[in-house]
Design an enzyme around this catalytic site. Structure first.
Site, PDB file in Angstrom:
ATOM      1  N   THR A 103       0.841  -1.190   0.000  1.00 12.88           N
ATOM      2  CA  THR A 103       0.000   0.000   0.000  1.00 12.88           C
ATOM      3  C   THR A 103       0.879   1.244   0.000  1.00 12.88           C
ATOM      4  O   THR A 103       2.037   1.213   0.404  1.00 12.88           O
ATOM      5  CB  THR A 103      -0.901   0.061   1.249  1.00 12.88           C
ATOM      6  OG1 THR A 103      -0.076   0.170   2.402  1.00 12.88           O
ATOM      7  CG2 THR A 103      -1.785  -1.153   1.348  1.00 12.88           C
ATOM      8  N   GLY A 104       0.330   2.344  -0.453  1.00 16.68           N
ATOM      9  CA  GLY A 104       0.946   3.657  -0.327  1.00 16.68           C
ATOM     10  C   GLY A 104       2.386   3.763  -0.748  1.00 16.68           C
ATOM     11  O   GLY A 104       2.786   3.339  -1.838  1.00 16.68           O
ATOM     12  N   LYS A 135      -5.997  -0.453   7.524  1.00 17.74           N
ATOM     13  CA  LYS A 135      -5.524  -0.817   6.195  1.00 17.74           C
ATOM     14  C   LYS A 135      -5.445  -2.329   6.035  1.00 17.74           C
ATOM     15  O   LYS A 135      -5.971  -2.904   5.094  1.00 17.74           O
ATOM     16  CB  LYS A 135      -4.140  -0.209   5.925  1.00 17.74           C
ATOM     17  CG  LYS A 135      -4.076   1.298   6.018  1.00 17.74           C
ATOM     18  CD  LYS A 135      -2.641   1.782   5.839  1.00 17.74           C
ATOM     19  CE  LYS A 135      -2.549   3.285   6.035  1.00 17.74           C
ATOM     20  NZ  LYS A 135      -1.141   3.757   5.911  1.00 17.74           N
ATOM     21  N   LYS A 207       3.715 -15.887  15.231  1.00 20.67           N
ATOM     22  CA  LYS A 207       3.015 -17.014  15.849  1.00 20.67           C
ATOM     23  C   LYS A 207       2.951 -18.201  14.900  1.00 20.67           C
ATOM     24  O   LYS A 207       3.117 -19.357  15.303  1.00 20.67           O
ATOM     25  CB  LYS A 207       1.606 -16.587  16.262  1.00 20.67           C
ATOM     26  CG  LYS A 207       0.789 -17.742  16.858  1.00 20.67           C
ATOM     27  CD  LYS A 207      -0.561 -17.286  17.388  1.00 20.67           C
ATOM     28  CE  LYS A 207      -1.324 -18.473  17.982  1.00 20.67           C
ATOM     29  NZ  LYS A 207      -2.593 -18.059  18.615  1.00 20.67           N
ATOM     30  N   TYR A 286      35.273 -12.018  28.456  1.00 15.39           N
ATOM     31  CA  TYR A 286      34.794 -12.735  29.640  1.00 15.39           C
ATOM     32  C   TYR A 286      34.183 -11.717  30.594  1.00 15.39           C
ATOM     33  O   TYR A 286      34.187 -10.518  30.321  1.00 15.39           O
ATOM     34  CB  TYR A 286      35.909 -13.535  30.313  1.00 15.39           C
ATOM     35  CG  TYR A 286      37.157 -12.750  30.659  1.00 15.39           C
ATOM     36  CD1 TYR A 286      37.230 -11.972  31.802  1.00 15.39           C
ATOM     37  CD2 TYR A 286      38.279 -12.799  29.828  1.00 15.39           C
ATOM     38  CE1 TYR A 286      38.373 -11.256  32.128  1.00 15.39           C
ATOM     39  CE2 TYR A 286      39.430 -12.088  30.136  1.00 15.39           C
ATOM     40  CZ  TYR A 286      39.478 -11.319  31.288  1.00 15.39           C
ATOM     41  OH  TYR A 286      40.600 -10.618  31.603  1.00 15.39           O
ATOM     42  N   HIS A 349      39.589  -0.194  40.367  1.00 16.00           N
ATOM     43  CA  HIS A 349      38.525  -1.043  40.899  1.00 16.00           C
ATOM     44  C   HIS A 349      37.336  -0.221  41.383  1.00 16.00           C
ATOM     45  O   HIS A 349      36.838  -0.414  42.495  1.00 16.00           O
ATOM     46  CB  HIS A 349      39.071  -1.940  42.009  1.00 16.00           C
ATOM     47  CG  HIS A 349      40.093  -2.933  41.523  1.00 16.00           C
ATOM     48  ND1 HIS A 349      39.829  -3.857  40.537  1.00 16.00           N
ATOM     49  CD2 HIS A 349      41.382  -3.132  41.875  1.00 16.00           C
ATOM     50  CE1 HIS A 349      40.903  -4.581  40.305  1.00 16.00           C
ATOM     51  NE2 HIS A 349      41.870  -4.161  41.098  1.00 16.00           N
ATOM     52  N   GLY A 378      48.023   1.151  36.099  1.00 19.48           N
ATOM     53  CA  GLY A 378      47.054   0.189  35.586  1.00 19.48           C
ATOM     54  C   GLY A 378      45.612   0.616  35.793  1.00 19.48           C
ATOM     55  O   GLY A 378      44.691  -0.189  35.621  1.00 19.48           O
ATOM     56  N   GLU A 411      44.899   1.594  31.721  1.00 19.49           N
ATOM     57  CA  GLU A 411      44.000   0.780  30.906  1.00 19.49           C
ATOM     58  C   GLU A 411      43.153   1.643  29.974  1.00 19.49           C
ATOM     59  O   GLU A 411      42.922   1.298  28.815  1.00 19.49           O
ATOM     60  CB  GLU A 411      43.057  -0.042  31.810  1.00 19.49           C
ATOM     61  CG  GLU A 411      43.734  -1.151  32.583  1.00 19.49           C
ATOM     62  CD  GLU A 411      43.932  -2.402  31.749  1.00 19.49           C
ATOM     63  OE1 GLU A 411      43.424  -2.447  30.613  1.00 19.49           O
ATOM     64  OE2 GLU A 411      44.591  -3.331  32.244  1.00 19.49           O
ATOM     65  N   PHE A 544      27.895   9.210  59.416  1.00 22.68           N
ATOM     66  CA  PHE A 544      28.334   9.710  60.721  1.00 22.68           C
ATOM     67  C   PHE A 544      29.216   8.685  61.431  1.00 22.68           C
ATOM     68  O   PHE A 544      29.222   7.502  61.116  1.00 22.68           O
ATOM     69  CB  PHE A 544      27.135  10.084  61.600  1.00 22.68           C
ATOM     70  CG  PHE A 544      26.142   8.971  61.819  1.00 22.68           C
ATOM     71  CD1 PHE A 544      26.442   7.889  62.638  1.00 22.68           C
ATOM     72  CD2 PHE A 544      24.893   9.018  61.210  1.00 22.68           C
ATOM     73  CE1 PHE A 544      25.526   6.879  62.857  1.00 22.68           C
ATOM     74  CE2 PHE A 544      23.968   8.005  61.413  1.00 22.68           C
ATOM     75  CZ  PHE A 544      24.287   6.931  62.239  1.00 22.68           C
ATOM     76  N   ASP A 551      37.891   6.739  68.801  1.00 24.80           N
ATOM     77  CA  ASP A 551      38.868   6.082  67.934  1.00 24.80           C
ATOM     78  C   ASP A 551      38.921   6.701  66.554  1.00 24.80           C
ATOM     79  O   ASP A 551      39.800   6.389  65.771  1.00 24.80           O
ATOM     80  CB  ASP A 551      38.521   4.597  67.784  1.00 24.80           C
ATOM     81  CG  ASP A 551      38.712   3.849  69.088  1.00 24.80           C
ATOM     82  OD1 ASP A 551      39.621   4.221  69.833  1.00 24.80           O
ATOM     83  OD2 ASP A 551      37.927   2.911  69.334  1.00 24.80           O
TER      84      ASP A 551
END
Length: 597
Positions: A103-104, A135, A207, A286, A349, A378, A411, A544, A551
């Site tokens: 169509t179209g 349509k 389907k 990995y 890290h 690194g 890296e 806090f 200490d």
């Protein structure tokens, strides 16, 4: 998730390689045209439909053995908004004896390419209506798609109504994603760009994939034609096409759902159900460890469109990114993007081990590395300014502060941009150095994190020092420079894993302690790294000091800290205040905790 399919093992290998090469930049829907449903069935298919009633009447006692089409004509239905490679597809199908119906605009494009086309109205005997909303929603279309060829009563029903079967359905959808991300559009315009007929055709064909080949991606046209040329009956190929079709519709529907939720529930970021469309960007060597398989997906949610970040970064040079590379680069980029002044952040890290802001970004780089040169080796280096030739040369040649001889190894280097010469110089540092160019990460994002059997969702942590009050609770007020240092340390500690402590002075991180089960150990690690420079510096804590204030707070005061910034809110707040007053240290409560797990 884009997936490219083939009909044979050699073709599969070739297309799989091509798919990986072309996965970058794939989007949920990418089509330049506005709403225009295009449906095409081969002209022979149309003839089959027209001839169906006559043939049924002429052969009332004909054999009832299952057959694909009462006329024996192979039919292909094509309905496209994105007409990429349409001419190749149409001519290829026509050369294989298929009748094309459309169509179209799709029909016009096919005819312009020399393909014989039958209009869908000739099949349905019904014109388009409701401004094109209806349509292809017709039994003459969907009956021919959904009929099972191994069910005698299905074929009998088609013959009774003069409906021919379809062997191929090729459909893609209105460019809803493009439309709603192109700028401000009205709600009515958005609604009109929601495809109805297209998803219905795709789902019906998927389907019934045992009998109907469904294609939603122009990259699969070569595989489709190859499959048809070989007259193969590989059900795995059909299943994979069907999977891709349902995934295509699911991603499309997720965009519509997300858009409608935002239109009808402004301010509520947690819908009752949530679908996140992900597109495979690459398979990785990995995962976090070599024994784990891994892949990288790009989020195609409307909310992250043009939002920047590492997922959409351009890699200019170096080895392919690894699982851990993505995590570390993301951490470095998120941290450096917080700062307005020229800044360098070094991450190892996912923890920033060096941060410095200076008018001279070269000095910022040297100071950031100096904060912890052992960890920086690194690591990942991130800048919030363009890397020019001078900075690139400094990165390439800089020697470790530990011995003044060892050239620093990284890296990844990530920045918002590079001059032509800067990129050329930086590439000379190492063949493996990954050089990334990223856009500043957006704010107001939804943060998702997986737990066993579910997901946690929260607002992104976008607070900056300008958004909060640093309230003086001690007798001594901090000097202007101390307050500036406290804000800098607070912004740094936000990106360090809890329990976290950062010591900073003159817009430079001197030491940090991260990830310890108790805050005291993190504090002692930070002081060990900062050394004598900690005297007069600012100390920021992500939470806090609860019970061991003698200490922690007292230890910090004894080592000469000038100002401490922490959230406050502990039952021991008075003890902390008294301790700071005893040593003449300024204590600021921020009222904001910054846990990071």
């Amino acid at each position: 998730m884009p997936l490219y399919l083939v009909s044979s093992s050699p073709a599969a290998a070739k297309l799989a390689a091509g798919a990986r090469a072309s996965l970058h930049g794939r989007h949920l829907v990418r089509a330049p045209h506005g709403p225009s449903r295009r449906v095409s069935l081969s002209s022979e298919a149309a003839a089959g439909r027209a001839a169906g009633p006559a043939m049924a009447a002429a052969q009332p006692g004909a054999s009832t053995a299952p057959q694909a089409n009462s006329s024996g004509v192979k039919q292909a239905l094509i309905s496209l908004s994105d007409k990429t490679d349409l001419a190749h597809l149409g001519n290829g199908l026509q050369s294989l004896g298929f009748s094309i119906i459309s169509t179209g605009g799709t029909a016009s494009s096919l005819e312009a390419a020399g393909v014989t086309v039958t209009k869908v109205e000739q099949i349905t005997h019904f014109p388009e209506m409701l401004d094109g909303r209806v349509k292809t929603l017709h039994p003459s279309i969907h009956g021919g798609i959904l009929a099972r060829r191994d069910q005698e009563h299905h074929l009998k029903a088609l013959n009774e109504h003069g409906i021919g079967t379809f062997d191929v359905v090729v459909v893609n959808l209105y460019p809803f994603y493009n439309k709603v991300t192109s700028g401000a559009i009205s709600f009515e315009d958005g609604i009109e760009n929601i495809d109805i007929g297209g998803p219905t055709l795709i789902r019906a064909a998927a389907k019934n994939h045992k009998d109907v080949l469904v294609v939603v991606d122009h990259n699969d046209y070569p595989a489709l034609l190859e499959y048809l040329q070989g007259k193969q009956h590989d059900q795995q190929f059909r299943k994979m096409l069907a999977w891709k079709a349902f995934q295509h519709v699911a991603s499309y529907d997720s965009a519509v759902s997300e858009w409608l939720w935002k239109q009808s529930n402004k301010g509520d970021i947690f819908p009752p159900s949530l679908t996140v469309p992900l597109s495979l960007n690459s398979t990785l060597r990995y995962g976090e460890n070599p024994h784990q398989k891994a892949a990288f997906y790009v989020d195609k949610s409307l909310s992250v469109f043009n939002a920047g970040g590492i997922a959409t970064a351009i890699q200019h040079h170096g080895k392919e990114m690894s699982y851990n590379n993505y995590l570390d680069a993301d951490a470095a980029w998120n941290c450096v993007s917080e700062f307005e002044n020229p800044t360098c952040v070094v991450v190892k890290h996912t923890n920033p081990c060096g941060v410095a802001s200076r008018a001279d970004v070269l000095e910022a780089y040297r100071l950031a590395v100096k904060a912890d040169p052992v960890s920086a080796f690194g690591g990942i280096v991130a800048f919030n300014t363009t890397i020019d030739e001078d900075l690139a040369r400094e990165i390439r040649e800089f020697r470790s502060p530990t011995d003044g001889e060892t050239r620093m190894f990284y890296e990844i280097v990530v920045a918002p941009g590079y001059t032509e010469k800067g990129l050329e110089v930086l590439k000379g540092k190492s063949k493996t150095l990954r050089i990334l160019e990223a856009k500043r990460s957006g704010k107001g994002m939804l943060s998702l994190r997986q737990v066993g059997g579910g997901w946690l969702a929260q607002e992104s942590d976008d607070l900056t020092p300008e958004d909060i009050a640093f309230t003086k609770v001690s007798e001594r007020a901090p000097t202007d420079s101390e307050l500036s240092d406290a804000k800098f340390a607070w912004l740094c500690v936000k990106h360090v894993k809890s329990n976290s402590i950062v010591i900073a002075k003159n817009n430079c991180m001197l030491g940090m302690g991260s990830g310890q089960p108790n805050r005291v150990d993190s504090l002692r690690i930070a002081f060990r790294k900062a050394g004598e420079e900690a005297k007069g510096a600012a100390l920021a804590s992500d939470a806090f000091f609860p019970f061991a204030w003698k200490d922690a707070v007292e230890e910090a005061c004894e080592k000469g800290i000038g100002v401490i910034a922490e959230p406050g809110g502990s039952m021991r707040d008075k003890d902390a205040v008294d301790c700071c007053d005893k040593y003449g240290v300024a204590l600021l409560f921020t009222g904001v905790r910054h846990f990071r797990h």
